[in-house]
Design a protein around this motif. Structure first.
Motif, short mmCIF file in Angstrom:
data_model
loop_
_atom_site.label_atom_id
_atom_site.label_comp_id
_atom_site.label_asym_id
_atom_site.label_seq_id
_atom_site.Cartn_x
_atom_site.Cartn_y
_atom_site.Cartn_z
N ALA A 90 15.29 41.17 99.62
CA ALA A 90 15.45 42.44 98.91
C ALA A 90 16.82 42.48 98.23
O ALA A 90 17.83 42.08 98.83
N LEU A 91 16.83 42.94 96.97
CA LEU A 91 18.06 43.14 96.22
C LEU A 91 18.21 44.63 95.96
O LEU A 91 17.23 45.31 95.63
N TYR A 92 19.43 45.14 96.07
CA TYR A 92 19.64 46.58 96.11
C TYR A 92 20.51 47.10 94.97
O TYR A 92 21.39 46.40 94.48
N PRO A 93 20.29 48.38 94.59
CA PRO A 93 21.12 49.03 93.58
C PRO A 93 22.44 49.50 94.17
O PRO A 93 22.48 50.13 95.22
N MET A 94 23.52 49.21 93.45
CA MET A 94 24.87 49.45 93.96
C MET A 94 25.54 50.61 93.24
O MET A 94 25.46 50.73 92.02
N PHE A 95 26.24 51.43 93.98
CA PHE A 95 26.90 52.62 93.46
C PHE A 95 28.00 52.28 92.44
O PHE A 95 28.07 52.87 91.37
N ALA A 96 28.87 51.33 92.78
CA ALA A 96 30.01 51.00 91.91
C ALA A 96 29.59 49.95 90.88
O ALA A 96 29.08 48.89 91.24
N ALA A 127 17.00 50.71 89.80
CA ALA A 127 17.24 52.13 90.11
C ALA A 127 18.64 52.56 89.69
O ALA A 127 18.89 53.77 89.49
N GLU A 128 19.55 51.59 89.53
CA GLU A 128 20.91 51.92 89.06
C GLU A 128 20.88 52.67 87.73
O GLU A 128 21.74 53.52 87.47
N GLU A 129 19.89 52.33 86.90
CA GLU A 129 19.80 52.96 85.57
C GLU A 129 19.59 54.47 85.68
O GLU A 129 19.92 55.22 84.76
N GLU A 130 19.03 54.91 86.80
CA GLU A 130 18.80 56.34 87.03
C GLU A 130 19.82 56.94 88.01
O GLU A 130 19.63 58.04 88.52
N GLU A 131 20.89 56.16 88.26
CA GLU A 131 21.93 56.61 89.20
C GLU A 131 21.37 56.84 90.60
O GLU A 131 21.74 57.79 91.30
N ILE A 132 20.45 55.95 90.99
CA ILE A 132 19.85 55.99 92.33
C ILE A 132 20.30 54.73 93.06
O ILE A 132 20.18 53.62 92.52
N PHE A 133 20.79 54.90 94.30
CA PHE A 133 21.40 53.78 95.00
C PHE A 133 20.86 53.66 96.44
O PHE A 133 20.52 54.65 97.07
N LEU A 134 20.82 52.43 96.91
CA LEU A 134 20.47 52.13 98.30
C LEU A 134 21.16 50.81 98.62
O LEU A 134 20.70 49.75 98.19
N GLU A 135 22.27 50.90 99.35
CA GLU A 135 23.12 49.72 99.49
C GLU A 135 22.80 48.92 100.77
O GLU A 135 23.60 48.80 101.69
N GLY A 136 21.58 48.37 100.75
CA GLY A 136 21.17 47.39 101.74
C GLY A 136 21.34 47.83 103.17
O GLY A 136 21.07 48.98 103.54
N THR A 137 21.80 46.89 104.01
CA THR A 137 21.96 47.19 105.43
C THR A 137 23.32 47.82 105.71
O THR A 137 23.77 47.85 106.86
N GLY A 138 23.96 48.33 104.63
CA GLY A 138 25.05 49.28 104.80
C GLY A 138 24.45 50.67 104.86
O GLY A 138 24.70 51.45 105.78
N SER A 139 23.59 50.96 103.87
CA SER A 139 22.89 52.25 103.83
C SER A 139 21.91 52.40 104.98
O SER A 139 21.73 53.50 105.52
N MET A 140 21.23 51.31 105.32
CA MET A 140 20.18 51.34 106.35
C MET A 140 20.61 50.53 107.56
O MET A 140 21.17 49.44 107.42
N VAL A 141 20.32 51.04 108.73
CA VAL A 141 20.45 50.23 109.95
C VAL A 141 19.03 49.92 110.40
O VAL A 141 18.26 50.83 110.72
N LEU A 142 18.70 48.64 110.39
CA LEU A 142 17.34 48.22 110.69
C LEU A 142 17.19 47.82 112.15
O LEU A 142 17.97 47.02 112.68
N ASP A 143 16.19 48.38 112.80
CA ASP A 143 15.76 47.91 114.12
C ASP A 143 14.55 47.02 113.86
O ASP A 143 13.42 47.49 113.79
N ARG A 144 14.81 45.75 113.67
CA ARG A 144 13.75 44.82 113.27
C ARG A 144 12.73 44.62 114.38
O ARG A 144 11.56 44.36 114.12
N LEU A 145 13.17 44.75 115.63
CA LEU A 145 12.28 44.57 116.77
C LEU A 145 11.19 45.65 116.79
O LEU A 145 10.02 45.37 117.03
#
Length: 308
Positions: A90-96, A127-145
């Motif tokens: 997965a590649l994510y949209p970045m705020f900066a 999504a960056e083009e619409e000023e929408i961001f989700l910065e990977g496993t900084g934004s999300m904490v995944l419980d993969r189990l």
């Protein structure tokens, strides 16, 4: 379900990033050190963490950052990429805007050359083009189990895109609001992984960051449902990056990786609770933390891909 394989990006132009400082209150602008000195110190700290991880049997793939374009935060790859057991990346949209150049296709090519199997790439970056961001496993904490994903809403962590990710990768979304006190004001915590870390049998979490009692109750219930011991950290410890930790698989056992500052902020009781499950390993990251506003977990992109 920790991984044994990590991707780390060796810094070339690390430094204070004005574009991210608008909502990352952990960063500090330089006053006495030159940009060259900051880069040199960050490189020493980076190499120290790599050496520590490798000494414990962790497979660390180091890829050098490029000097141009200048990417002061490239040392934090977990924000722009994540790797999954399904073979998806997965590649994510970045705020900066100056962080968007961190996404490098050549890194995927290099990983494939090393034998990793990439089945498909889920690219959310438009999504960056619409000023929408989700910065990977900084934004999300995944419980993969347990296939659960935790998200504290912020300017960098969009609810709708997060739900789309959860649908694509079959995670149950858990959404809440998390705050920190800055100049006597409650401000949103920019990344979820600053205030919580989920390991296989326990979770570090700052419950004081969650002001809404109902949201706090739901979060606690979700963790208890998965039989995780909740190890509570304070807002002061969050300021020392105690929540920015990651469980990894080493030789014969798991480890919790954090910075030395984070480790020193823990109480003896907290250390004993964690070490009932796994040893803690820590490394000095004070320059990276002070100027970059990120710590150990931000520097580690976990690789779950299978190999040829």
């Amino acid at each position: 379900m920790p991984t044994n394989t990590l991707l780390m990006i060796q810094p070339a132009t690390f430094g204070y990033n004005e574009q991210t400082a608008t909502n990352n209150f952990y960063q500090n602008a330089p006053t006495d050190l030159s940009s060259e000195a900051i880069q040199e110190k960050s490189l020493t700290e980076f190499n120290g963490l790599v050496a520590l991880l490798r000494s414990k049997g962790v497979n660390v793939i180091v890829i050098p950052d490029t000097e141009t374009p200048e990417t002061p935060d490239a040392i934090f790859p977990n924000n722009w990429i994540s790797f999954h057991e399904s073979g998806s990346v997965a590649l994510y949209p970045m705020f900066a805007p100056n962080r968007r150049a961190e996404r490098r296709e050549d890194i995927l090519v290099l990983l494939e050359e090393k034998g990793f199997i990439i089945e498909d790439v889920m690219d959310y970056s438009s999504a960056e083009e619409e000023e929408i961001f989700l910065e990977g496993t900084g934004s999300m904490v995944l419980d993969r189990l347990n296939q659960k994903a935790y998200l504290a809403l912020s300017p960098r962590s969009d609810e709708e895109l997060f739900i789309e990710f959860c649908e694509d990768f079959e995670y149950t979304p858990i959404i809440f609001n998390a705050y920190q006190t800055v100049n006597n004001q409650r401000e949103r915590i920019y990344h979820t992984n600053v205030m919580m870390s989920i390991a296989d049998e326990y979770a570090l979490i700052c419950l004081d960051a969650i002001d809404d009692k109902k949201e706090k109750k739901i979060l606690v219930e979700q963790l208890r449902e998965d039989e995780k011991e909740i190890i509570v950290i304070t807002e002061a410890q969050v300021q020392h990056f105690a929540g920015n930790a990651l469980q990894v698989k080493g030789l014969g056992q798991n480890y919790l990786v954090m910075s030395t500052q984070a480790y020193q902020s823990l109480t003896q009781e907290q250390i004993e609770k964690i070490e009932r499950y796994n040893p803690i390993i820590h490394s000095d990251l004070s320059t990276i933390e002070y100027y970059g506003g990120g710590s150990a977990r931000c520097m580690l992109a976990e690789i779950y891909l299978e190999m040829v």
